[in-house]
Design a protein around this motif. Structure first.
Motif, mmCIF file in Angstrom:
data_model
loop_
_atom_site.group_PDB
_atom_site.id
_atom_site.type_symbol
_atom_site.label_atom_id
_atom_site.label_comp_id
_atom_site.label_asym_id
_atom_site.label_seq_id
_atom_site.Cartn_x
_atom_site.Cartn_y
_atom_site.Cartn_z
ATOM 1 N N ARG A 190 13.194 -4.818 4.666
ATOM 2 C CA ARG A 190 12.662 -4.205 5.718
ATOM 3 C C ARG A 190 11.582 -4.895 6.460
ATOM 4 N NH1 ARG A 190 15.065 0.937 5.915
ATOM 5 N NH2 ARG A 190 14.087 0.932 7.961
ATOM 6 N N VAL A 191 10.664 -5.504 5.536
ATOM 7 C CA VAL A 191 9.490 -6.254 6.192
ATOM 8 C C VAL A 191 9.706 -7.689 6.302
ATOM 9 C CG1 VAL A 191 6.814 -6.837 6.044
ATOM 10 C CG2 VAL A 191 7.957 -4.351 5.267
ATOM 11 N N ALA A 192 10.084 -8.418 5.176
ATOM 12 C CA ALA A 192 10.058 -10.010 5.207
ATOM 13 C C ALA A 192 11.072 -10.558 5.957
ATOM 14 C CB ALA A 192 10.196 -10.415 3.732
ATOM 15 N N LEU A 193 12.508 -9.982 5.914
ATOM 16 C CA LEU A 193 13.669 -10.464 6.752
ATOM 17 C C LEU A 193 13.282 -10.315 8.206
ATOM 18 C CD1 LEU A 193 16.311 -11.729 6.681
ATOM 19 C CD2 LEU A 193 17.439 -9.704 6.356
ATOM 20 N N PRO A 194 12.908 -8.930 8.891
ATOM 21 C CA PRO A 194 12.655 -8.921 10.212
ATOM 22 C C PRO A 194 11.531 -9.912 10.627
ATOM 23 C CG PRO A 194 12.934 -6.631 9.317
ATOM 24 C CD PRO A 194 12.887 -7.735 7.958
ATOM 25 N N ALA A 195 10.490 -9.903 9.872
ATOM 26 C CA ALA A 195 9.362 -10.732 10.396
ATOM 27 C C ALA A 195 9.823 -12.359 10.578
ATOM 28 C CB ALA A 195 8.194 -10.562 9.328
ATOM 29 N N SER A 196 10.628 -12.721 9.374
ATOM 30 C CA SER A 196 11.214 -14.123 9.522
ATOM 31 C C SER A 196 12.341 -14.557 10.373
ATOM 32 C CB SER A 196 11.325 -14.654 8.245
ATOM 33 O OG SER A 196 12.181 -13.835 7.661
ATOM 34 N N LEU A 197 12.710 -13.351 11.204
ATOM 35 C CA LEU A 197 13.978 -13.449 12.069
ATOM 36 C C LEU A 197 13.827 -14.532 12.982
ATOM 37 C CD1 LEU A 197 16.571 -12.266 11.796
ATOM 38 C CD2 LEU A 197 16.017 -10.671 13.479
ATOM 39 N N PRO A 198 12.856 -14.861 13.624
ATOM 40 C CA PRO A 198 12.810 -15.850 14.778
ATOM 41 C C PRO A 198 13.156 -17.092 14.333
ATOM 42 C CG PRO A 198 10.814 -14.518 15.146
ATOM 43 C CD PRO A 198 11.549 -14.066 13.632
ATOM 44 N N TYR A 199 12.397 -17.509 12.968
ATOM 45 C CA TYR A 199 12.904 -18.909 12.223
ATOM 46 C C TYR A 199 14.226 -18.848 11.769
ATOM 47 C CZ TYR A 199 8.012 -20.004 11.639
ATOM 48 O OH TYR A 199 6.499 -20.599 12.126
ATOM 49 N N VAL A 200 14.766 -17.681 11.272
ATOM 50 C CA VAL A 200 16.229 -17.595 10.897
ATOM 51 C C VAL A 200 17.216 -18.030 11.819
ATOM 52 C CG1 VAL A 200 17.858 -16.310 9.695
ATOM 53 C CG2 VAL A 200 15.668 -15.986 8.861
ATOM 54 N N MET A 201 16.887 -17.079 13.025
ATOM 55 C CA MET A 201 17.537 -17.400 14.379
ATOM 56 C C MET A 201 17.684 -18.724 14.580
ATOM 57 S SD MET A 201 19.161 -14.491 14.722
ATOM 58 C CE MET A 201 19.682 -14.296 16.482
ATOM 59 N N ALA A 202 16.358 -19.581 14.803
ATOM 60 C CA ALA A 202 16.366 -20.951 15.183
ATOM 61 C C ALA A 202 17.474 -21.688 14.180
ATOM 62 C CB ALA A 202 14.999 -21.476 15.046
ATOM 63 N N THR A 230 0.812 -1.115 -0.100
ATOM 64 C CA THR A 230 -0.111 -0.026 -0.127
ATOM 65 C C THR A 230 0.977 1.155 -0.185
ATOM 66 O OG1 THR A 230 -1.512 -1.162 1.115
ATOM 67 C CG2 THR A 230 -1.812 1.248 1.093
ATOM 68 N N PHE A 231 1.774 1.252 0.854
ATOM 69 C CA PHE A 231 2.750 2.261 0.768
ATOM 70 C C PHE A 231 3.649 2.286 -0.319
ATOM 71 C CE2 PHE A 231 1.342 2.319 5.352
ATOM 72 C CZ PHE A 231 1.107 3.806 5.331
ATOM 73 N N ARG A 232 3.454 1.425 -1.317
ATOM 74 C CA ARG A 232 4.610 1.434 -2.656
ATOM 75 C C ARG A 232 5.687 1.399 -2.311
ATOM 76 N NH1 ARG A 232 1.463 2.681 -6.733
ATOM 77 N NH2 ARG A 232 -0.838 3.733 -6.328
ATOM 78 N N HIS A 233 6.181 0.425 -1.277
ATOM 79 C CA HIS A 233 7.470 0.089 -1.168
ATOM 80 C C HIS A 233 7.987 -0.897 -2.271
ATOM 81 C CE1 HIS A 233 8.044 2.155 2.563
ATOM 82 N NE2 HIS A 233 7.693 1.441 3.210
ATOM 83 N N SER A 234 9.054 -0.671 -2.645
ATOM 84 C CA SER A 234 9.552 -1.693 -3.797
ATOM 85 C C SER A 234 9.856 -3.089 -3.141
ATOM 86 C CB SER A 234 11.122 -1.339 -4.272
ATOM 87 O OG SER A 234 11.941 -1.377 -3.366
ATOM 88 N N ARG A 235 9.993 -4.012 -4.193
ATOM 89 C CA ARG A 235 10.015 -5.520 -3.834
ATOM 90 C C ARG A 235 11.322 -5.714 -2.788
ATOM 91 N NH1 ARG A 235 8.144 -10.158 -7.610
ATOM 92 N NH2 ARG A 235 8.741 -11.236 -6.224
ATOM 93 N N LEU A 236 12.357 -5.313 -3.310
ATOM 94 C CA LEU A 236 13.801 -5.454 -2.442
ATOM 95 C C LEU A 236 13.520 -4.718 -1.276
ATOM 96 C CD1 LEU A 236 16.467 -6.319 -2.861
ATOM 97 C CD2 LEU A 236 17.121 -3.970 -3.365
ATOM 98 N N ARG A 237 12.955 -3.342 -1.033
ATOM 99 C CA ARG A 237 13.004 -2.783 0.371
ATOM 100 C C ARG A 237 11.606 -3.528 1.222
ATOM 101 N NH1 ARG A 237 13.252 2.332 2.949
ATOM 102 N NH2 ARG A 237 11.599 2.658 4.345
ATOM 103 N N THR A 238 10.848 -4.120 0.698
ATOM 104 C CA THR A 238 9.792 -5.056 1.274
ATOM 105 C C THR A 238 10.450 -6.268 1.780
ATOM 106 O OG1 THR A 238 8.058 -4.403 -0.148
ATOM 107 C CG2 THR A 238 7.563 -6.038 1.357
ATOM 108 N N LEU A 239 11.290 -6.723 0.921
ATOM 109 C CA LEU A 239 12.125 -8.108 1.317
ATOM 110 C C LEU A 239 12.991 -7.784 2.520
ATOM 111 C CD1 LEU A 239 12.052 -10.936 0.296
ATOM 112 C CD2 LEU A 239 13.984 -10.246 -0.880
#
Lengths: 281, 259
Positions: free
Chosen positions: A193-205, A182-191
């Protein structure tokens, strides 16, 4: 992906920091609830010392005092520091490369369909190979030096992190992604700034499993194709019938394994303070 | 069913194509001399050798010895770990007694225990069984404890209300509830057990698949080395897939739960 990732909530394989044992459990533990456990350890160590001094007269069973002396000698001469330093150096480089590659490929696989379809069978093919088995062919290709060990550590670090990253990105709440759109972030930025932090618990495990695995693999590689490092040192001391030095090195290795895990948990808690581990329960 | 298979094949087509392309590139590299054939044999020759090994029954001996080692240690250590884990999870005193010791031994990379075990047990089966068993034990015991602690107390209270004894509660309520955790630990342990079996065979040098891979490398039989390596990888894959099936049957109710 056929194999299941280690979910952050049930951080099954090697952790026990979430203990739903009642509110008073930590207090009681501090108050010495585990005194019996420490007494057991002390009793076993005392048994070791006494048996080695009086009952079992064997080169293979040195008393703890001899092991402590070997440890102090090894520290003073710098031998132990050198042995462990060279192993930890290779471990750090291999782990860093493997983890970075896995997160990158994992993000790509989870977000770009064709990458997932192209790589998944290859990953499924390579993942179940027991790591020590790839040491012999790699000796031929990479020689016996650092290159070999760094590659093997990176290789074994790669898969748990990859599987968990893919799983983590897939498990992301779609709402933040929609908001980013909605805020028109680019795919890379979304990846990033949003996807990476949100998946961090899994990544850390995944990273934590990989850290333990990386230490195991470092030791294994040095045992099979040794020229330096902890694994080689322990095997050499066994051949040389210097049992006290061998046990001293094993004790230091145990301490390092413990400290690495502790340090990781601390880092994880700082990074993931916003994430509740009981989320899915 | 057929439709699903076809769709599955379509899904996997790019992946299969990539693998075939990589193999073809290696084959071409060797044939044109760009890759040293003494180090990397052509995949077709490895495939032919695997065919020979399978057809001639050569694989039976080493496979049986590796599997026997793995399974004997795996089941014995798992049974012990589940039993102790149930008690540790249920009774605080038992947990207090063993937890510090386990926390001490657990972070030690188990392969490091091979040299002392060789000193005491020699190069034979007891040493190999001991190291595989040690590796298997810890993930299972820790997961069992965690699984037992996670059991819904209402279930236990209900069982008690209906007059079930401690034993029945442990075996009929707690064990099944903790099963998904236990199985997760056993899955990790299976992979770890195979790793330790392979390295124990390599260091002991008396047989099994792990020994063969190393032995073939040391005698520069590169084609044989890769052939045995592929067979070992297939074994790893089959064990994991087999475990997945068992897990789905034993704990289908837990896996089906949406999370």
């Amino acid at each position: 992906m056929a194999g299941r990732a280690a979910t952050p909530s049930a951080r099954a394989p090697s952790g026990r920091q979430s203990r739903p044992g009642g509110a008073s459990a930590p207090l009681r533990r501090l108050a010495g609830g585990r005194a019996s456990g420490f007494a057991l350890i002390a009793a076993l160590l005392a048994l070791w010392q006494v048996s080695a001094e009086h009952w079992v007269r064997s080169e293979n069973w040195p008393p703890l005092t001899a092991i402590a002396r070997a440890f102090l000698d090894g520290m003073r001469s710098g031998e132990l520091a050198e042995v462990f330093g060279s192993s930890l150096y290779r471990l750090a480089i291999g782990y860093g490369i493997g983890a970075a590659a896995a997160i990158l490929v994992g993000l790509l696989m989870a977000t770009v369909r064709i990458v997932h379809r192209a790589l998944e069978p290859l990953v499924e093919l390579l993942r179940p190979i027991p790591v020590p088995a790839i040491v012999p062919p790699l000796i031929l290709l990479l020689g016996l030096d650092d290159k070999l060990k760094i590659f093997i550590v990176a290789f074994s670090t790669f898969f748990p992190v990859l599987v968990n990253t893919v799983q983590g990105v897939r498990a992301i709440d779609p709402v933040p992604l929609a908001v980013a759109r909605t805020f028109r972030h680019s795919r890379l930025r979304t990846l990033l700034r949003v996807a990476l932090p949100a998946s961090l618990p899994y990544v850390m495990a995944g990273l934590r499993i990989s850290l333990a695995l990386a230490l195991i693999v470092t030791v294994v590689a040095e045992m099979i194709a040794g020229s330096a490092g902890i694994g080689y040192h322990i095997v050499t001391m066994q051949y040389a019938m210097r049992a006290a030095d061998m046990y001293a090195a094993i004790f230091v290795l145990a301490a390092i394994g413990y400290l690495l895990n502790r340090a990781f948990l601390l880092a994880e808690r700082r990074l993931l303070h916003w994430y509740r581990t009981d989320k899915t329960e | 069913m057929l439709e699903r298979l076809a769709r599955g094949a379509g899904e996997r087509a790019p992946g299969a194509a990539l693998i075939l392309a990589l193999l073809a590139a290696v084959e071409a590299g060797v044939r044109t001399g760009a890759v040293n054939a003494a180090l990397v044999p052509p995949p077709t020759r490895v495939a032919a050798r695997i065919g020979e090994i399978l057809a001639g029954g050569e694989f039976a001996g080493p496979l049986a010895s590796t599997l026997w080692l793995l399974f004997a240690a795996y089941f014995a250590a798992s049974a012990l770990a589940i039993g102790l884990g149930l008690l540790m999870g249920r009774y605080r005193a038992i947990d207090n007694l063993f937890e510090p010791l386990f926390e001490l031994i657990r972070p030690l990379p188990k392969p490091a225990l091979l040299p002392p075990l060789i000193l005491f047990l020699g190069l034979g089966a007891p040493m190999k069984l001991a190291i595989v068993g040690l590796g298997v034990f810890f993930p299972v015991v820790i997961n069992t404890v965690q699984g037992v602690r996670g059991v819904d107390p209402v279930l236990i209270d209900t069982a008690r209300t209906f007059g079930h004894g401690q034993r029945a509660i442990l075996l009929k309520v707690i064990l099944p509830s903790a099963l998904p955790f236990i199985l997760a630990g056993m899955r990790v342990s299976l992979a770890l057990g195979l790793i330790l079996a392979v390295i124990a065979e390599m260091l002991a040098g008396t047989g099994g698949l792990g020994y063969l891979v190393l032995d073939m490398q040391r005698s520069f039989k590169v084609v044989d080395m890769y052939a045995w390596l592929v067979l070992l990888a297939v074994l790893g894959y089959a064990l994991n897939a087999g475990f997945g099936r068992v897990e789905r049957r034993a704990a289908h109710w837990a896996l089906a739960r949406p999370d």
